[in-house]
Write a protein that holds these residues in place. Structure first.
Motif, PDB file in Angstrom:
ATOM      1  N   PHE A 250       0.822  -1.240   0.125  1.00  0.00           N
ATOM      2  CA  PHE A 250       0.095   0.120   0.040  1.00  0.00           C
ATOM      3  C   PHE A 250       0.845   1.356   0.069  1.00  0.00           C
ATOM      4  CE2 PHE A 250       0.492  -1.456   4.193  1.00  0.00           C
ATOM      5  CZ  PHE A 250       0.989  -0.281   4.932  1.00  0.00           C
ATOM      6  N   GLY A 251       0.322   2.361  -0.314  1.00  0.00           N
ATOM      7  CA  GLY A 251       0.876   3.356  -0.389  1.00  0.00           C
ATOM      8  C   GLY A 251       0.154   4.717   0.181  1.00  0.00           C
ATOM      9  N   THR A 252       0.216   5.684  -0.033  1.00  0.00           N
ATOM     10  CA  THR A 252      -0.262   6.887   0.821  1.00  0.00           C
ATOM     11  C   THR A 252      -1.695   7.012   0.425  1.00  0.00           C
ATOM     12  OG1 THR A 252       1.602   8.331   0.588  1.00  0.00           O
ATOM     13  CG2 THR A 252      -0.205   9.232   1.232  1.00  0.00           C
TER      14      THR A 252
ATOM     15  N   HIS B 154      -6.154   4.068  -3.606  1.00  0.00           N
ATOM     16  CA  HIS B 154      -5.828   3.686  -4.824  1.00  0.00           C
ATOM     17  C   HIS B 154      -4.586   2.739  -4.982  1.00  0.00           C
ATOM     18  CE1 HIS B 154      -3.737   7.447  -4.759  1.00  0.00           C
ATOM     19  NE2 HIS B 154      -3.035   7.083  -5.907  1.00  0.00           N
ATOM     20  N   GLU B 155      -3.568   2.945  -3.801  1.00  0.00           N
ATOM     21  CA  GLU B 155      -2.418   2.342  -3.886  1.00  0.00           C
ATOM     22  C   GLU B 155      -2.299   1.047  -3.310  1.00  0.00           C
ATOM     23  OE1 GLU B 155       0.332   6.333  -4.468  1.00  0.00           O
ATOM     24  OE2 GLU B 155      -0.408   5.661  -2.350  1.00  0.00           O
TER      25      GLU B 155
ATOM     26  N   TYR C 186      -0.290  -4.956  -8.729  1.00  0.00           N
ATOM     27  CA  TYR C 186       0.694  -4.018  -8.704  1.00  0.00           C
ATOM     28  C   TYR C 186       1.101  -3.556 -10.038  1.00  0.00           C
ATOM     29  CZ  TYR C 186       5.149  -1.482  -8.239  1.00  0.00           C
ATOM     30  OH  TYR C 186       5.995  -0.586  -8.537  1.00  0.00           O
TER      31      TYR C 186
ATOM     32  N   LYS D 278      -2.226  -1.269 -11.122  1.00  0.00           N
ATOM     33  CA  LYS D 278      -2.634  -0.263 -10.485  1.00  0.00           C
ATOM     34  C   LYS D 278      -1.512   0.765 -10.014  1.00  0.00           C
ATOM     35  CE  LYS D 278      -5.636  -1.108  -7.088  1.00  0.00           C
ATOM     36  NZ  LYS D 278      -6.225  -1.460  -5.971  1.00  0.00           N
ATOM     37  N   ILE D 279      -0.391   0.303 -10.038  1.00  0.00           N
ATOM     38  CA  ILE D 279       0.777   1.078  -9.621  1.00  0.00           C
ATOM     39  C   ILE D 279       1.614   1.422 -10.787  1.00  0.00           C
ATOM     40  CG2 ILE D 279       2.386   1.604  -7.889  1.00  0.00           C
ATOM     41  CD1 ILE D 279      -0.441   1.200  -6.714  1.00  0.00           C
TER      42      ILE D 279
ATOM     43  N   PHE E 211       2.082   4.779 -12.544  1.00  0.00           N
ATOM     44  CA  PHE E 211       3.021   5.754 -11.867  1.00  0.00           C
ATOM     45  C   PHE E 211       4.006   5.939 -12.861  1.00  0.00           C
ATOM     46  CE2 PHE E 211       7.058   6.171  -9.421  1.00  0.00           C
ATOM     47  CZ  PHE E 211       6.644   7.421  -8.955  1.00  0.00           C
TER      48      PHE E 211
ATOM     49  N   ARG F 123      10.125   4.342   1.714  1.00  0.00           N
ATOM     50  CA  ARG F 123       9.990   2.995   1.266  1.00  0.00           C
ATOM     51  C   ARG F 123      10.359   1.943   2.365  1.00  0.00           C
ATOM     52  NH1 ARG F 123       8.396   1.259  -3.665  1.00  0.00           N
ATOM     53  NH2 ARG F 123       8.829   3.341  -4.586  1.00  0.00           N
TER      54      ARG F 123
ATOM     55  N   HIS G  64       5.582  -0.934   1.035  1.00  0.00           N
ATOM     56  CA  HIS G  64       5.043   0.203   1.496  1.00  0.00           C
ATOM     57  C   HIS G  64       5.806   1.447   1.285  1.00  0.00           C
ATOM     58  CE1 HIS G  64       2.574   3.085   3.884  1.00  0.00           C
ATOM     59  NE2 HIS G  64       3.862   3.315   4.543  1.00  0.00           N
TER      60      HIS G  64
END
Length: 191
Positions: free
Chosen positions: A43-45, A48-49, A57, A60-61, A65, A112, A129
């Protein structure tokens, strides 16, 4: 071929992973496929991440990105901490990405954390993360409390000043209204 220790291989794999994520290897998708577990989670911030597999991955990422990162972006690690616990490796890093956008130099700061698992004499990423640290954090803070308090005080001051201005304007308006009423009364008396 040189025999590298697990900690050395962990850091080497981490660098390769991050470079591939940022599209800075010759074949990022092949490198990611080689390093990431099929069941990688992360997961990110933002909501949607969140992803629960390599394919998620990538969809979606990475493919989203990767299109957003300006060409020529440079990655610089500020601090890296790693630890190997038998078959598990953990790497925490803060970094900056320097890039030029519309002729303006920019810096993006990130954190990260990656968990790796040792399997078949190699490290495989099993959890990612990523977060964006606030530029307003004071030493020892996880949340920018001091900056938020200062901002809150500044906003209170601005509200106070604006309230005072509006109050004065309202009083001036009432005084003008009273003068108009008085003028109308005098005008009626004069007729």
């Amino acid at each position: 071929m040189e025999n590298k220790s697990k900690p050395e291989l962990l850091l080497e794999t981490f660098h390769r992973l991050v470079s591939a994520i940022l599209g800075q290897t010759a074949d990022p998708e092949t490198d990611l496929r080689d390093i990431m577990s099929d069941s990688i989670k992360g997961f990110g911030t933002g909501k949607h991440e969140i992803f629960n597999s390599y394919n998620e991955y990538m969809d979606k990422i990475f493919r989203v990105f990767g299109k957003q990162l300006p060409a020529g972006a440079k990655l610089h690690f500020i601090e890296i901490h790693s630890e190997v616990l038998d078959a598990v490796g953990i790497v925490h890093a803060t970094y900056e990405i320097n890039y030029t956008l519309d002729g303006i130099e920019n810096n993006y700061y990130g954190r990260r954390s990656t968990v790796f698992q040792w399997d078949n004499d190699r490290w495989h990423a099993i959890h990612l993360h990523v977060s964006e640290p606030s530029a307003h954090l004071a030493a020892g803070e996880s949340w920018p409390v001091k900056a938020l308090k200062a901002q809150n005080e500044e906003l209170k001051e601005q509200v106070s000043i604006r309230t005072e201005e509006l109050s004065k304007s309202l009083n001036d308006l009432k005084a003008t209204q009273q003068q108009l009423i008085q003028s109308e009364k005098w005008l009626r008396l004069a007729n």
